[in-house]
Design a protein around this motif. Structure first.
Motif, PDB file in Angstrom:
ATOM      1  N   GLU A 536      49.472  -1.542   1.015  1.00  0.00           N
ATOM      2  CA  GLU A 536      49.381  -0.208   1.610  1.00  0.00           C
ATOM      3  C   GLU A 536      50.754   0.383   1.885  1.00  0.00           C
ATOM      4  O   GLU A 536      51.025   1.559   1.570  1.00  0.00           O
ATOM      5  CB  GLU A 536      48.557  -0.261   2.909  1.00  0.00           C
ATOM      6  CG  GLU A 536      47.067  -0.449   2.705  1.00  0.00           C
ATOM      7  CD  GLU A 536      46.690  -1.908   2.518  1.00  0.00           C
ATOM      8  OE1 GLU A 536      45.502  -2.213   2.327  1.00  0.00           O
ATOM      9  OE2 GLU A 536      47.608  -2.758   2.568  1.00  0.00           O
ATOM     10  N   SER A 537      51.630  -0.403   2.477  1.00  0.00           N
ATOM     11  CA  SER A 537      52.977   0.103   2.802  1.00  0.00           C
ATOM     12  C   SER A 537      53.774   0.396   1.536  1.00  0.00           C
ATOM     13  O   SER A 537      54.490   1.416   1.452  1.00  0.00           O
ATOM     14  CB  SER A 537      53.728  -0.920   3.673  1.00  0.00           C
ATOM     15  OG  SER A 537      53.039  -1.134   4.884  1.00  0.00           O
ATOM     16  N   HIS A 540      52.359   3.552  -0.069  1.00  0.00           N
ATOM     17  CA  HIS A 540      52.722   4.703   0.780  1.00  0.00           C
ATOM     18  C   HIS A 540      54.169   5.120   0.526  1.00  0.00           C
ATOM     19  O   HIS A 540      54.484   6.324   0.477  1.00  0.00           O
ATOM     20  CB  HIS A 540      52.516   4.326   2.243  1.00  0.00           C
ATOM     21  CG  HIS A 540      52.800   5.445   3.195  1.00  0.00           C
ATOM     22  ND1 HIS A 540      54.085   5.810   3.581  1.00  0.00           N
ATOM     23  CD2 HIS A 540      51.951   6.300   3.836  1.00  0.00           C
ATOM     24  CE1 HIS A 540      54.024   6.819   4.424  1.00  0.00           C
ATOM     25  NE2 HIS A 540      52.741   7.145   4.600  1.00  0.00           N
ATOM     26  N   ARG A 544      55.531   8.802  -0.878  1.00  0.00           N
ATOM     27  CA  ARG A 544      56.493   9.611  -0.107  1.00  0.00           C
ATOM     28  C   ARG A 544      57.693   9.976  -0.965  1.00  0.00           C
ATOM     29  O   ARG A 544      58.179  11.111  -0.922  1.00  0.00           O
ATOM     30  CB  ARG A 544      56.931   8.809   1.123  1.00  0.00           C
ATOM     31  CG  ARG A 544      57.765   9.606   2.120  1.00  0.00           C
ATOM     32  CD  ARG A 544      58.131   8.745   3.306  1.00  0.00           C
ATOM     33  NE  ARG A 544      59.003   7.647   2.908  1.00  0.00           N
ATOM     34  CZ  ARG A 544      60.332   7.757   2.748  1.00  0.00           C
ATOM     35  NH1 ARG A 544      60.927   8.928   2.955  1.00  0.00           N
ATOM     36  NH2 ARG A 544      61.047   6.711   2.393  1.00  0.00           N
ATOM     37  N   VAL A 556      48.851   9.182   5.736  1.00  0.00           N
ATOM     38  CA  VAL A 556      48.099   8.802   4.541  1.00  0.00           C
ATOM     39  C   VAL A 556      46.995   7.830   4.940  1.00  0.00           C
ATOM     40  O   VAL A 556      47.248   6.848   5.660  1.00  0.00           O
ATOM     41  CB  VAL A 556      49.013   8.156   3.473  1.00  0.00           C
ATOM     42  CG1 VAL A 556      48.196   7.753   2.250  1.00  0.00           C
ATOM     43  CG2 VAL A 556      50.134   9.108   3.079  1.00  0.00           C
ATOM     44  N   MET A 558      44.614   5.004   3.656  1.00  0.00           N
ATOM     45  CA  MET A 558      44.546   4.047   2.562  1.00  0.00           C
ATOM     46  C   MET A 558      43.171   3.376   2.505  1.00  0.00           C
ATOM     47  O   MET A 558      42.571   3.086   3.542  1.00  0.00           O
ATOM     48  CB  MET A 558      45.624   2.969   2.714  1.00  0.00           C
ATOM     49  CG  MET A 558      47.031   3.469   2.480  1.00  0.00           C
ATOM     50  SD  MET A 558      47.328   3.810   0.721  1.00  0.00           S
ATOM     51  CE  MET A 558      49.041   4.337   0.791  1.00  0.00           C
ATOM     52  N   ALA A 573      44.792   6.458  -1.992  1.00  0.00           N
ATOM     53  CA  ALA A 573      45.492   7.083  -0.873  1.00  0.00           C
ATOM     54  C   ALA A 573      45.027   8.534  -0.750  1.00  0.00           C
ATOM     55  O   ALA A 573      45.090   9.296  -1.722  1.00  0.00           O
ATOM     56  CB  ALA A 573      47.001   7.018  -1.090  1.00  0.00           C
TER      57      ALA A 573
END
Length: 590
Positions: A536-537, A540, A544, A556, A558, A573
């Motif tokens: 997820e990170s 993300h 971005r 966001v 997820m 996302a």
């Protein structure tokens, strides 16, 4: 490397499977089913390592891959015991004795008895009850006299069948006008089409496409043959005791005597013997034959593939096509695996294909090899009550994303205007058109666009869908810059490999259209893959950077769609396009 597959019968009673490598001139794998494991160590239930196989012939094979399969190698015969009971009480006794019955999957605990199902015309002369009353016993005696033709001397009338046979022997000039069913009884049965004269030696009970139950009759019985009167399958028993059924006992009671049965079954015998003078209850020996169609896909492949090899039992279904994704160790057995997959999923599966290589082209089409069945890759898929025409050789389709598509559709409302950047043949577009106000669909593949238009017409939704065939970035800027286009509220970007790279097209999407004019910020749903420890990170961060957001405050949502490979997640996302991105002065370059 050529592989030779042989199934033959050695001195043991079970088959041996051997895989040869001509280059090494040594067997890759050879084992005998009898040497694998003792029956007593196997768990309860049917198994290819149990029972008695039929006499097998060597399986002819040629070429680099195994292409033929001898289905007779998977026929197993099991010795079991059964209790013969009257048909009117078989259901009650089944519930009462269920714990002691066979209880095998896809095999009924109740089987029919040959010879008990007689013609409807004879039922009028049968006793109303075959229980142990004296009247019932006398009626059975009278029935036997009439069946054996001894009724003329004691004044009892002959039954209708014997009466017609007597008239046929004394035929005169009046002909057959008054004998309604004489032709049906007298004429031999017609030969069925495709019958080559070979008859199955076993006369079965409860025969279907997967199993056969037959009673082992006493060979010393010399009673009169009544097959002409009551049918070819009538058992050679001197006295008919009414319609009966077989309750198949568990495999642990095979060849057991009555005194060796559990107390629950003994009680049933004692209760009936106390009520009946002429009992229809008896313990009989049976043979249960399980054919090739009985065994499941993983059971057949486990017996055919080398020991220790992973059995490829899962596949994707696209209409009538089974889509395999075989590993390198399965490639030499690919034709054999394909045949078993098609056999076990008939008639739904008519073609089996294997994915040769990963998707590397811009059209997302897969390189597929037809392994079994017809060569047509054009099929029709039904999803969410809608029909989609698909050609897997030219377009992309993934049935495993059906649940994710339904989840995405639940996020839409009746007032939404949806924009699908990578629409394909329209699984999301057409389903969304039934719910939302309007849909803009695009795909770079011209074949996908052609099928998308056909599917729109097929679903009668062509008035709510506008189709484009262009690059994703150009499509986004064209639709949002058009003054005739409706305000878009939802954007779908389902291209997991590199959809996030197209997010730069939203930078400055509303720049130059007037700041004083209120624009609706669309909600974007972008898909992607991630192999990171924190997917997820990592995803993300990529989003971005693609949007040109230097601040970390992008909200966001997820969602993990599915695990496509070990350590590789497919993510979705969802976020609202920030106004600072939409009105940015630095837009993307086409």
């Amino acid at each position: 490397m050529a592989i030779k597959f042989s199934v033959f019968l050695p001195r043991t009673s079970l088959p041996t499977f051997t895989f040869y490598s001509p280059s090494a001139a040594k067997p890759l794998l050879s084992y005998s089913s009898a040497a694998l494991v003792c029956f007593s160590t196997l768990p309860y239930g049917p198994s290819l390592r149990k029972g008695h196989p039929l006499e097998l012939k060597k399986c002819p094979c040629s070429g680099d891959n195994i292409t033929s399969l001898d289905e007779a190698a998977f026929i197993r015969v099991f010795d079991i015991s059964a209790v013969r009971v009257p048909s009117e009480v078989c259901s009650t006794l089944e519930n009462r004795l269920r714990g002691h019955l066979l209880n095998w999957p896809r095999v009924r605990n109740i089987a029919r008895v040959p010879g008990d199902e007689i013609d409807e015309q004879i039922k009028d002369i049968l006793p109303q009850s075959v229980t142990g009353t004296e009247a019932g016993g006398e009626t059975l005696v009278a029935l036997n006299r009439r069946i054996y033709g001894k009724s003329d001397v004691d004044g009892e009338p002959l039954n209708a069948v014997l009466y017609r046979e007597k008239l046929a022997k004394t035929f005169n000039s009046r002909g057959y006008a008054k004998f309604r069913n004489l032709a049906k009884i007298s004429r031999p049965k017609k030969k069925k089409k495709g019958d080559n004269g070979e008859k199955r030696q076993m006369k079965g009970v409860g025969r279907n496409e997967v199993s056969l139950v037959e009673v082992v009759e006493d060979e010393e019985s010399d009673s009169e043959d009544l097959s002409r009167l009551l049918g070819e399958d009538f058992s050679r028993r001197p006295n008919w005791r009414g319609s009966t059924r077989l309750l198949l006992l568990g495999e642990q009671y095979a060849n057991a005597r009555i005194d060796e049965l559990p107390e629950a079954i003994k009680v049933v015998f004692r209760e009936h013997d106390a009520q009946c003078t002429r009992s229809a209850f008896e313990l009989v020996k049976c043979k249960l034959t399980l054919f090739y169609d009985y065994w499941q896909l993983h059971e057949v492949l486990e017996a055919l593939l080398p020991k220790g090899m992973i059995v490829p039992s899962s596949f994707e279904t696209v209409g009538h096509i089974a889509h395999l994704n075989l590993s390198d160790e399965h490639l030499q057995y690919k034709n054999l695996i394909a045949k078993v997959v098609m056999d076990k999923n008939k008639p739904k599966i008519q073609t089996v294909v294997n994915k040769i290589d990963a998707i590397h082209n811009d059209y997302r089409t897969m390189q597929l090899e037809v392994l079994a069945g017809n060569n047509s890759l054009v099929t029709t898929v039904v999803e969410n009550g809608l029909r989609f025409h698909v050609d897997l050789a030219k377009v992309y389709w993934n049935s495993r994303l059906a649940t994710e598509r339904q989840r995405l559709l639940s996020c839409f409302t009746h007032n939404d205007v949806v924009c699908d950047v990578f629409a394909g043949v329209g699984p999301i577009v057409i389903s969304a058109a039934k719910k939302v106000k309007y849909v803009y669909a695009n795909d770079l593949n011209p074949c996908a666009v052609e099928y998308l238009e056909k599917n729109c017409v097929l679903s009668k939704l062509e008035r709510k869908i506008e189709v484009f065939n262009m690059d994703g970035r150009r499509f986004i800027q064209t639709v949002f810059a058009s003054h005739k286009a409706r305000p878009i509220t939802q954007v779908v970007m389902n291209l997991p490999k590199d959809a996030y790279e197209f997010l730069d097209a939203f930078r400055g999407i509303f720049h130059g259209l007037g700041v004083d004019k209120a624009h609706i910020m669309p909600r974007i749903h972008v898909y992607g893959f991630s192999k990171a420890n924190d997917p997820e990170s990592e995803f993300h961060e990529r989003i971005r950077i693609a949007l040109g957001e230097l601040e970390v405050g992008l909200d966001v949502e997820m969602h993990r769609v599915r695990l496509v490979a070990p350590g590789k997640w497919m993510l979705c996302a969802s976020f609202l396009l920030p106004q600072r991105v939409a009105y940015s002065q630095t837009g993307s370059k086409l």
